[in-house]
Scaffold this active site. Structure first.
Site, PDB file in Angstrom:
ATOM      1  N   SER A  13       0.868  -1.185   0.000  1.00  0.00           N
ATOM      2  CA  SER A  13       0.000   0.000   0.000  1.00  0.00           C
ATOM      3  C   SER A  13       0.900   1.229   0.000  1.00  0.00           C
ATOM      4  O   SER A  13       2.092   1.139   0.324  1.00  0.00           O
ATOM      5  CB  SER A  13      -0.853  -0.007   1.282  1.00  0.00           C
ATOM      6  OG  SER A  13      -1.412   1.277   1.518  1.00  0.00           O
ATOM      7  N   TYR A  28      -2.884  -0.923  10.155  1.00  0.00           N
ATOM      8  CA  TYR A  28      -2.806  -1.111   8.695  1.00  0.00           C
ATOM      9  C   TYR A  28      -1.454  -0.614   8.180  1.00  0.00           C
ATOM     10  O   TYR A  28      -0.767  -1.310   7.425  1.00  0.00           O
ATOM     11  CB  TYR A  28      -3.961  -0.362   8.031  1.00  0.00           C
ATOM     12  CG  TYR A  28      -4.080  -0.610   6.545  1.00  0.00           C
ATOM     13  CD1 TYR A  28      -4.685  -1.763   6.061  1.00  0.00           C
ATOM     14  CD2 TYR A  28      -3.612   0.317   5.610  1.00  0.00           C
ATOM     15  CE1 TYR A  28      -4.805  -1.995   4.685  1.00  0.00           C
ATOM     16  CE2 TYR A  28      -3.729   0.095   4.247  1.00  0.00           C
ATOM     17  CZ  TYR A  28      -4.325  -1.054   3.789  1.00  0.00           C
ATOM     18  OH  TYR A  28      -4.442  -1.278   2.434  1.00  0.00           O
TER      19      TYR A  28
HETATM   20  P1  NAD Z   1     -11.582  -5.552  -0.475  1.00  0.00           P
HETATM   21  O1  NAD Z   1     -12.005  -5.382   0.930  1.00  0.00           O
HETATM   22  O2  NAD Z   1     -12.570  -5.368  -1.560  1.00  0.00           O
HETATM   23  O3  NAD Z   1     -10.882  -6.970  -0.694  1.00  0.00           O
HETATM   24  C1  NAD Z   1     -10.269  -7.707   0.314  1.00  0.00           C
HETATM   25  C2  NAD Z   1     -10.445  -9.171   0.025  1.00  0.00           C
HETATM   26  O4  NAD Z   1      -9.863  -9.939   1.086  1.00  0.00           O
HETATM   27  C3  NAD Z   1     -11.920  -9.549  -0.051  1.00  0.00           C
HETATM   28  O5  NAD Z   1     -12.140 -10.473  -1.094  1.00  0.00           O
HETATM   29  C4  NAD Z   1     -12.159 -10.192   1.314  1.00  0.00           C
HETATM   30  O6  NAD Z   1     -13.259 -11.070   1.344  1.00  0.00           O
HETATM   31  C5  NAD Z   1     -10.826 -10.874   1.537  1.00  0.00           C
HETATM   32  N1  NAD Z   1     -10.606 -11.198   2.947  1.00  0.00           N
HETATM   33  C6  NAD Z   1     -10.770 -10.375   4.007  1.00  0.00           C
HETATM   34  N2  NAD Z   1     -10.556 -11.041   5.156  1.00  0.00           N
HETATM   35  C7  NAD Z   1     -10.248 -12.324   4.810  1.00  0.00           C
HETATM   36  C8  NAD Z   1      -9.940 -13.486   5.561  1.00  0.00           C
HETATM   37  N3  NAD Z   1      -9.907 -13.481   6.891  1.00  0.00           N
HETATM   38  N4  NAD Z   1      -9.691 -14.636   4.887  1.00  0.00           N
HETATM   39  C9  NAD Z   1      -9.749 -14.666   3.540  1.00  0.00           C
HETATM   40  N5  NAD Z   1     -10.039 -13.594   2.771  1.00  0.00           N
HETATM   41  C10 NAD Z   1     -10.277 -12.433   3.409  1.00  0.00           C
HETATM   42  O7  NAD Z   1     -10.417  -4.499  -0.665  1.00  0.00           O
HETATM   43  P2  NAD Z   1      -9.308  -4.341  -1.800  1.00  0.00           P
HETATM   44  O8  NAD Z   1      -9.068  -2.902  -1.914  1.00  0.00           O
HETATM   45  O9  NAD Z   1      -9.634  -5.124  -3.013  1.00  0.00           O
HETATM   46  O10 NAD Z   1      -8.065  -4.968  -1.042  1.00  0.00           O
HETATM   47  C11 NAD Z   1      -7.184  -5.906  -1.597  1.00  0.00           C
HETATM   48  C12 NAD Z   1      -5.776  -5.638  -1.069  1.00  0.00           C
HETATM   49  O11 NAD Z   1      -5.330  -4.395  -1.559  1.00  0.00           O
HETATM   50  C13 NAD Z   1      -5.687  -5.559   0.456  1.00  0.00           C
HETATM   51  O12 NAD Z   1      -4.486  -6.172   0.892  1.00  0.00           O
HETATM   52  C14 NAD Z   1      -5.643  -4.066   0.694  1.00  0.00           C
HETATM   53  O13 NAD Z   1      -5.008  -3.746   1.911  1.00  0.00           O
HETATM   54  C15 NAD Z   1      -4.821  -3.633  -0.488  1.00  0.00           C
HETATM   55  N6  NAD Z   1      -4.894  -2.202  -0.830  1.00  0.00           N
HETATM   56  C16 NAD Z   1      -6.078  -1.622  -1.159  1.00  0.00           C
HETATM   57  C17 NAD Z   1      -6.082  -0.266  -1.485  1.00  0.00           C
HETATM   58  C18 NAD Z   1      -7.330   0.469  -1.877  1.00  0.00           C
HETATM   59  O14 NAD Z   1      -7.292   1.692  -2.001  1.00  0.00           O
HETATM   60  N7  NAD Z   1      -8.455  -0.207  -2.092  1.00  0.00           N
HETATM   61  C19 NAD Z   1      -4.903   0.467  -1.462  1.00  0.00           C
HETATM   62  C20 NAD Z   1      -3.727  -0.163  -1.109  1.00  0.00           C
HETATM   63  C21 NAD Z   1      -3.728  -1.511  -0.800  1.00  0.00           C
END
Ligand code: NAD
Length: 252
Positions: free
Chosen positions: A144, A157
């Site tokens: 991130s 986080y």
């Molecule tokens: P999201 O919440 O849509 O996706 C997260 C996924 O992880 C979902 O499919 C969820 O069901 C799964 N998950 C959560 N807890 C779980 C568990 N205990 N066991 C198995 N699966 C689990 O959000 P996203 O933005 O798609 O996030 C994906 C990755 O990207 C994450 O690591 C997040 O930290 C990272 N990220 C997101 C952003 C953003 O702006 N959206 C920015 C930087 C990093």
């Protein structure tokens, strides 16, 4: 240019948290480049699997809580039992908890650190054992911007994503000589469930958007090309790198 550089035909990718958001986007990108995909999520949904099958690739969906280390052997064994191997691991599943640091609970610290950092390490360890039998593998961790910046009211986080960047480098040092590349993608502000709360806060949404040089929030599709690059032979000499995909945010 060698047309095989970005070709994933015959490769098998395990993608965590692939039911939605960035995980779904990257799974579809890898499938479009030719890979078969094993999806694991704690949510019951076969939406991504159906989309992958429509692309002509094979896919399975496993339901598991990756917060529990006991889930790891099942996920790895089932993927290998189905597809015979794991060539690519995308450590995408992650959670965020928003509370001011002064009130932050131990549970919110432990939950986030467990899924976002501990699971990334131990799933990588389990999958690397299979990759090492062939002397080749690709691990992509999702970090991130908060691997570089402190963030606001998300202390666990930020700590977890800093850890993801360091795990990436530590494993690259140990496993580069075994034919495994371990890199991270650091997405910027992306429109997914993860950012729903801040996108619904009008003032916060406006202030974030005004700072993004690209002038828009990122989309899951914005990670597809980068994921394919880090999963393919094109990146065989790229190791321990954290690749920022943020519409220019960090350059500002
Ligand atoms: P999201 O919440 O849509 O996706 C997260 C996924 O992880 C979902 O499919 C969820 O069901 C799964 N998950 C959560 N807890 C779980 C568990 N205990 N066991 C198995 N699966 C689990 O959000 P996203 O933005 O798609 O996030 C994906 C990755 O990207 C994450 O690591 C997040 O930290 C990272 N990220 C997101 C952003 C953003 O702006 N959206 C920015 C930087 C990093």
């Amino acid at each position: 240019m060698d047309s095989q550089l970005f070709n994933l035909t015959g490769k098998v990718a395990l993608v965590t948290g692939g039911s939605t958001g960035l995980g779904q986007g990257m799974a579809l990108g890898l499938a479009a480049a030719g890979a078969d995909i094993a999806l694991v999520d704690h949510v019951t949904s076969i939406e991504t699997q159906v989309m992958i099958e429509k692309l002509g690739r094979r896919a399975i969906t496993m339901e598991a809580d990756l917060m529990k280390m006991e889930s790891i052997p099942m996920v790895v064994e089932k993927t290998i039992a189905t597809f015979g191997r794991i060539d690519i691991l995308v450590n995408n599943a992650g959670i965020i908890r928003r509370t001011p640091a002064i009130e932050f609970s131990e549970k919110d610290w432990d939950d986030v650190m467990t899924l976002n950092a501990k699971t990334v390490f131990f799933l990588s360890q389990a999958v690397a054992k299979d990759m090492m039998t062939r002397g080749y593998g690709k691990i992509i961790n999702i970090a991130s911007l908060l691997a570089f910046q402190g963030g606001i009211i998300v202390p666990s986080y930020s700590a977890s994503k800093g850890a993801v960047a360091q795990i990436t480098k530590a494993l690259a040092n140990e496993w580069a000589s075994k034919g495994i590349t371990i890199n991270a993608i650091a997405p910027g502000y992306m429109a997914t469930n993860n950012t729903k709360a801040i996108r619904e806060d009008e003032q916060r949404e406006k202030s974030i958007l005004s700072r993004i040089p690209a002038g828009r929030w990122g989309l899951p599709s914005d990670l597809q090309g980068v994921a394919v690059f880090l999963a393919s032979p094109a990146s065989d000499y790229v190791n321990g790198h954290v690749l920022v995909v943020d519409g220019g945010w960090l350059a500002r």
